[in-house]
Scaffold this active site. Structure first.
Site, PDB file in Angstrom:
ATOM      1  N   ILE A  76       0.861  -1.166   0.000  1.00 26.58           N
ATOM      2  CA  ILE A  76       0.000   0.000   0.000  1.00 26.58           C
ATOM      3  C   ILE A  76       0.905   1.225   0.000  1.00 26.58           C
ATOM      4  O   ILE A  76       1.823   1.319   0.814  1.00 26.58           O
ATOM      5  CB  ILE A  76      -0.913   0.041   1.243  1.00 26.58           C
ATOM      6  CG1 ILE A  76      -1.556  -1.322   1.502  1.00 26.58           C
ATOM      7  CG2 ILE A  76      -1.949   1.147   1.105  1.00 26.58           C
ATOM      8  CD1 ILE A  76      -2.420  -1.832   0.401  1.00 26.58           C
ATOM      9  N   CYS A  77       0.676   2.151  -0.920  1.00 26.66           N
ATOM     10  CA  CYS A  77       1.387   3.429  -0.905  1.00 26.66           C
ATOM     11  C   CYS A  77       2.903   3.200  -0.938  1.00 26.66           C
ATOM     12  O   CYS A  77       3.409   2.448  -1.749  1.00 26.66           O
ATOM     13  CB  CYS A  77       0.932   4.218   0.328  1.00 26.66           C
ATOM     14  SG  CYS A  77       1.432   5.940   0.413  1.00 26.66           S
ATOM     15  N   THR A  78       3.628   3.808  -0.013  1.00 23.86           N
ATOM     16  CA  THR A  78       5.090   3.717  -0.010  1.00 23.86           C
ATOM     17  C   THR A  78       5.612   2.408   0.571  1.00 23.86           C
ATOM     18  O   THR A  78       6.824   2.230   0.688  1.00 23.86           O
ATOM     19  CB  THR A  78       5.701   4.901   0.759  1.00 23.86           C
ATOM     20  OG1 THR A  78       5.092   4.994   2.055  1.00 23.86           O
ATOM     21  CG2 THR A  78       5.484   6.210   0.006  1.00 23.86           C
TER      22      THR A  78
END
Length: 316
Positions: free
Chosen positions: A106-108
């Site tokens: 998720i995301c970074t």
């Protein structure tokens, strides 16, 4: 029953964990018990872990005590993902993903997978603000800039923060059909498929480098005169270069062609005017150098997946 494991580490982003896990939890309301998702959190430390917002979360298991046979293994983002490497977690992940049916970030959280060597050769994405950093850190990954989420074989990665909800909804739709995913989306008051990619939320144009070169001088001149028409030859003349040499140097220094830079700059200018003013679309198009509303609409559709009017409605 499918097992979804979320790996937690110090300074993770709580919403990256909570958003997708809530999707799977709500999905269980619509599924037979044998089809439920079993949700598990796995921590890199014994005891509670401090999220980046100061909330403490007590993982169900420690990585040393956890069997990595999961159907879906996810890694959230946060400062702890892109500023730290967590060597024990990286070693554990390298074994765990081989035994998991699917894995992702998720995301970074993509940075954690990257440091574990799990992005090489895959199409991936991350939060728009960290795309360039991901590209530099993991050159063997194929980073896609304008995707809410990206699937490549058994790897699934998402854009920034709430895009983890989109990722989880996509998983539910694949596992149990679109109707169940739509029901979950309705409960969470989100849409199943957002218009456009994550670029609609981000500036499209990279910042001009602070040091002055012939190329940055051209960039700054263009940004200050976006209402004017420019060709590659015009920009090359400003740099006192031939058009061919200028195009090569520009691509090397800016990682995009001169005309791509010009188009992105015009789109960003128009976005700013649409967000902050009530100027008619014709005026916005003129001030941004598009020449016509039709041309502006075409570029918006290509870059953002939205019309200028839709963009203004969503973000002004």
């Amino acid at each position: 029953m499918k097992t979804v494991a979320m790996v937690l580490f110090p300074d993770f982003l709580l919403l990256d964990m909570a958003g997708p896990m809530e999707v799977f939890s709500v999905a269980n309301r619509y599924l037979k018990p044998d089809d439920h998702y079993q949700l598990i959190t796995v921590g890199t430390e014994h005891g509670p872990l401090l999220a980046s917002n100061g909330v403490r979360v007590l993982p169900d298991r420690h990585i040393d005590e956890s069997s990595p046979d999961y159907d879906l293994l996810l890694v959230p983002g946060g400062p702890g993902a892109y500023n730290e490497k967590h060597p024990p977690l990286l070693t554990w992940l390298q074994d765990a993903v081989r035994r998991a049916e699917r894995y992702g970030s998720i995301c970074t959280g993509a940075f954690v997978l990257g440091h574990a060597g799990l992005l090489d050769g895959y199409r991936v994405t991350t939060h728009w603000n960290y795309l360039e950093r991901l590209i530099r850190a993991f050159p063997l990954a194929q980073v896609e800039s304008d995707r809410i989420y990206t699937e490549d074989r058994n790897l699934i990665t998402s854009g920034g923060v709430t895009a983890g909800i989109d990722l989880a909804l996509a998983v539910v739709a694949q596992d149990h059909g679109k109707k169940v995913a739509q029901d979950v989306a309705k409960v969470l008051l989100v849409v199943m498929k957002r218009q456009g990619g994550q670029a609609q939320f981000s500036p499209l144009m990279a910042a001009v480098a602070p040091h002055e070169t012939p190329i940055t001088r051209v960039q700054n001149f263009v940004l200050e005169h976006l209402d004017q028409a420019f060709t590659v030859q015009d920009m090359a003349a400003l740099a006192n270069m031939s058009a061919r040499h200028f195009a090569r140097v520009f691509l090397r220094e800016v990682n995009m062609t001169p005309m791509e830079f010009l188009q992105r700059a015009r789109v960003d200018q128009a976005r700013n005017l649409l967000e902050t003013t009530e100027l008619p679309l014709k005026t916005v198009a003129y001030k941004s150098g598009f020449g016509s509303v039709r041309h502006m609409r075409i570029l918006f559709a290509q870059k953002l997946g939205l019309t200028p009017a839709q963009y203004r409605e969503q973000f002004s």
